[in-house]
Design an enzyme around this catalytic site. Structure first.
Site, PDB file in Angstrom:
ATOM      1  N   ASN A 247       0.854  -1.189   0.000  1.00 17.85           N
ATOM      2  CA  ASN A 247       0.000   0.000   0.000  1.00 17.85           C
ATOM      3  C   ASN A 247       0.891   1.240   0.000  1.00 17.85           C
ATOM      4  O   ASN A 247       1.324   1.721   1.046  1.00 17.85           O
ATOM      5  CB  ASN A 247      -0.923  -0.014   1.225  1.00 17.85           C
ATOM      6  CG  ASN A 247      -1.975  -1.092   1.123  1.00 17.85           C
ATOM      7  OD1 ASN A 247      -2.945  -0.957   0.380  1.00 17.85           O
ATOM      8  ND2 ASN A 247      -1.774  -2.181   1.860  1.00 17.85           N
ATOM      9  N   GLU A 248       1.172   1.730  -1.178  1.00 22.03           N
ATOM     10  CA  GLU A 248       2.095   2.837  -1.363  1.00 22.03           C
ATOM     11  C   GLU A 248       1.428   4.173  -1.002  1.00 22.03           C
ATOM     12  O   GLU A 248       0.203   4.242  -0.818  1.00 22.03           O
ATOM     13  CB  GLU A 248       2.573   2.878  -2.816  1.00 22.03           C
ATOM     14  CG  GLU A 248       3.353   1.639  -3.254  1.00 22.03           C
ATOM     15  CD  GLU A 248       4.769   1.589  -2.712  1.00 22.03           C
ATOM     16  OE1 GLU A 248       5.072   2.306  -1.729  1.00 22.03           O
ATOM     17  OE2 GLU A 248       5.588   0.822  -3.260  1.00 22.03           O
ATOM     18  N   PRO A 249       2.219   5.260  -0.879  1.00 18.62           N
ATOM     19  CA  PRO A 249       1.647   6.573  -0.600  1.00 18.62           C
ATOM     20  C   PRO A 249       0.487   6.895  -1.542  1.00 18.62           C
ATOM     21  O   PRO A 249       0.566   6.670  -2.747  1.00 18.62           O
ATOM     22  CB  PRO A 249       2.829   7.520  -0.823  1.00 18.62           C
ATOM     23  CG  PRO A 249       4.014   6.697  -0.446  1.00 18.62           C
ATOM     24  CD  PRO A 249       3.700   5.309  -0.932  1.00 18.62           C
TER      25      PRO A 249
END
Length: 642
Positions: free
Chosen positions: A175-177
């Site tokens: 879950n990236e920025p």
């Protein structure tokens, strides 16, 4: 047994003050262990307790599992418990966080391969109870798979326990920025920093997939219990942001602040930036040890932009240090700190002969010392302490350098192919042609065969000789240890064994050094530095009874990624502009690691550029504190051998 969540003085690694005043900056419960091994064992015990509790109730235990380097020791301990303590996984159902896309299960870089290699192949979990996102699916089937994955988790009652790591972008799972707090299992595009961090395992960033399937933030947050692992200095900043910062989609891990049963399990490095550790005087009353006082004064100079001798009572009072002034006035504090740093500076790293050494970092006698410089890879010596290395040789010491590993995995196939073709052109041979054919036909799932590893090791060895000869060291004083733990042909290394320790012990016993230099940089992105340092510590423990050990001092340098904090430094070796250039040229001798090294960590610049900047910055910090102005400095900390 209490879980890590319970806030007892036994569980936490700091002494409580009042009603946990230390944690007033912190929004997530965390526990700091001396090292990652201790923390991992504690987490494994909590998982095993949960499994057994569920077994006693006749229920399944649903685990969310992570991959990467952080949980490896947890899995090792669970495997040990299964083998030695009868821990059964027959009632366990697992759901892995993520998988690269596209990624075949048979690929050595797949998380399917990782989980079976580290855990599933060694325990009694039913195959049908293992759930890992499928990275081999065609694009049109991925969305349905993600929805089915979510449903299967819910149908099994949700996750009882979710194990997490954390990326430098603040990602959990992938879950990236920008990830939404209500996100479910889905496809995501990987952040560049995430791909850079994964590059060592894939032997270069170009081989790292750009997409992945990941559980969503909401999926993770729905777990009944969450434990996040954080190891090493390179995770310290993102850990601080996550624990102390505001909830933000730009740091997805901050969403965990809203979970009521989460614990971050950290080692000292990962927890070093937390306010209660970095600047505890801003939190509450402190026990003002010499080391904490030094740390505070250096910090105060940076905060006020003043030199040490310019600090006033007001500076101390205005920045949370009034209780320090009650013990000693600012004039005395300033003088002591100035003298302490002044005495770390020396142009004689092996000790200055015929001089009073009372205030010097090294002993004057013996004037000619026997010295071993241990280098984890065949270039760490010149990158990290090339100026000091040169100075020790020039000053007539009996210097030896020992390369602990062959470094063969850091040589690209393209570089190896070039040398094999040159060799075959000069002297055609069946062996050279076989290596050429192997490299040309190598696929992504294959390990380097022994012949290719040997060639790559020979390339690193020849480059090392070029550098040491340039510095004026005799070939007979260059030792290639080729420690067995490293020789796997992959990023994953074997555990240290007696064979590794025997090789180290034989060399040290033979030379009987007065000084040992070793890499103390545990922020190495692929872990070899730590293993090499552990090997040295084990070796010195074995050799402790030997008479020569009483006169042996161990100096630690840091690698290409970080430098010691100024307040930690015990020996600072100045370098002139000419010496900076000489160090640069020695680094240039390692041609296979120049112009695109495979393991650059989070900095895309060449190693010589980073080393020069770091050395210049160290000198600039000394100057800003009011000490002498030098072009560059290399720094060392003495490790006390008990």
């Amino acid at each position: 047994m209490s879980t890590l969540l319970e806030k007892t003085a036994k569980d936490i690694s700091y002494k409580p003050v009042g009603q946990f005043e230390e944690t007033r900056f912190e929004k997530i419960h965390n526990v700091i262990f001396e090292d990652s091994n201790e923390g991992s064992i504690q987490v494994a015990r909590e998982i095993s307790d949960l499994i057994r509790k569920k077994q006693a109730l006749g229920e399944n235990c649903v685990l969310g599992l992570a991959t990467g380097s952080s949980p490896i020791k947890v899995y090792e301990e669970l495997v040990r418990m299964h083998r030695e303590e009868g821990l059964s996984f027959s009632n366990v159902i697992t759901f892995n966080l993520d998988e690269y896309l596209p990624m075949d299960k048979s690929n050595m870089q797949s998380y399917y391969y990782f989980m079976h290699e580290h855990l599933f192949n060694h325990i009694d979990i039913p195959a049908e109870s293992i759930n890992i996102p499928d990275g081999s699916l065609p694009q049109e089937e991925v969305v349905d798979f993600c929805l089915a994955y979510e449903k299967k988790i819910k149908d099994n009652g949700g996750l009882d326990f979710q194990l997490l790591g954390i990326g430098r972008t603040g990602h959990i799972g992938f879950n990236e920025p920008g990830s939404h707090f209500n996100s479910g299992t889905r496809v995501i595009t990987l952040d560049h920093i995430t791909r850079v961090d994964a590059a060592p395992a894939f032997l270069g960033i170009d081989n790292v997939p750009r997409k992945a399937i990941t559980m969503g933030i909401a999926t993770v947050r729905n777990a009944k219990r969450i434990v996040l692992l954080g190891w090493g200095d390179n995770k310290a900043r993102i850990i601080k942001q996550t624990i102390e910062g505001k909830i933000s989609s730009q740091v997805p891990a901050t969403y965990l602040q809203e979970h009521d049963n989460v614990t971050f399990v950290l080692d000292k490095g990962a927890g070093s930036e937390l306010t209660r550790n970095k600047t505890p005087w801003l939190v509450g009353p402190c026990e003002w040890t010499d080391s904490l006082t030094a740390k505070a004064i250096v910090w105060l100079c940076g905060k006020t932009e003043k030199s040490i001798l310019s600090l006033t009572d007001k500076d101390y009072n205005d920045n949370g240090m009034s209780d320090l002034l009650s013990l000693e006035d600012s004039y005395d504090l300033n003088i002591k700190m100035f003298n302490k740093l002044q005495h770390t500076i020396t142009g004689w790293p092996g000790g200055k002969p015929n001089a009073d050494d009372t205030s010097r970092p090294e002993r004057a006698e013996p004037a000619k010392k026997r010295i071993i410089i241990f280098s984890p890879h065949p270039d760490d010596d010149v990158i990290s302490m090339g100026g000091t290395f040169d100075r020790l040789i020039e000053q007539g010491h009996d210097v030896h350098v020992a390369y602990q590993t062959s470094g063969n995995i850091a040589v690209s196939d393209t570089e190896a192919l070039k040398f094999a073709e040159i060799s075959n052109t000069i002297t055609p041979s069946t062996e050279s042609q076989s290596i050429i054919d192997t490299l040309l036909n190598k696929d992504e799932n294959s390990f380097d065969v022994a012949e290719v590893r040997s060639l790559k090791g020979a390339i690193r060895r020849a480059e090392s000789y070029a550098a040491t000869r340039y510095l004026g060291l005799e070939d007979s004083h260059v030792h290639f240890l080729n420690l067995p733990f490293y020789e796997t042909g992959t990023i994953k290394k074997n555990n240290l064994s007696n064979a590794d320790i025997d090789i180290m012990a034989d060399l040290i016993n033979d030379i009987k050094p007065h000084q040992i230099y070793a890499a103390g940089d545990l922020a190495d992105p692929h872990g070899t530095h730590k293993v090499c340092l552990d090997a040295l510590f084990e070796t010195l423990k074995r050799l402790k009874p030997e008479p020569f050990m009483k006169d042996c001092w161990l100096w630690l340098y840091r690698g290409a990624w970080h430098e010691w904090d100024i307040n930690e430094i015990e020996m600072a070796v100045p370098m002139s502009p000419d010496q900076v250039l000489k160090k640069r040229y020695a680094i240039f001798c390692h041609q296979s690691q120049k112009d695109g090294a495979m393991f650059q960590g989070d900095d895309s610049r060449e190693f010589w550029m980073r080393a020069e900047e770091r050395n210049r910055n160290t000198a600039a910090k000394y100057k800003a504190l009011g000490l002498a102005d030098y072009a560059a400095m290399e720094a060392f900390v003495r490790y006390k051998l008990d």
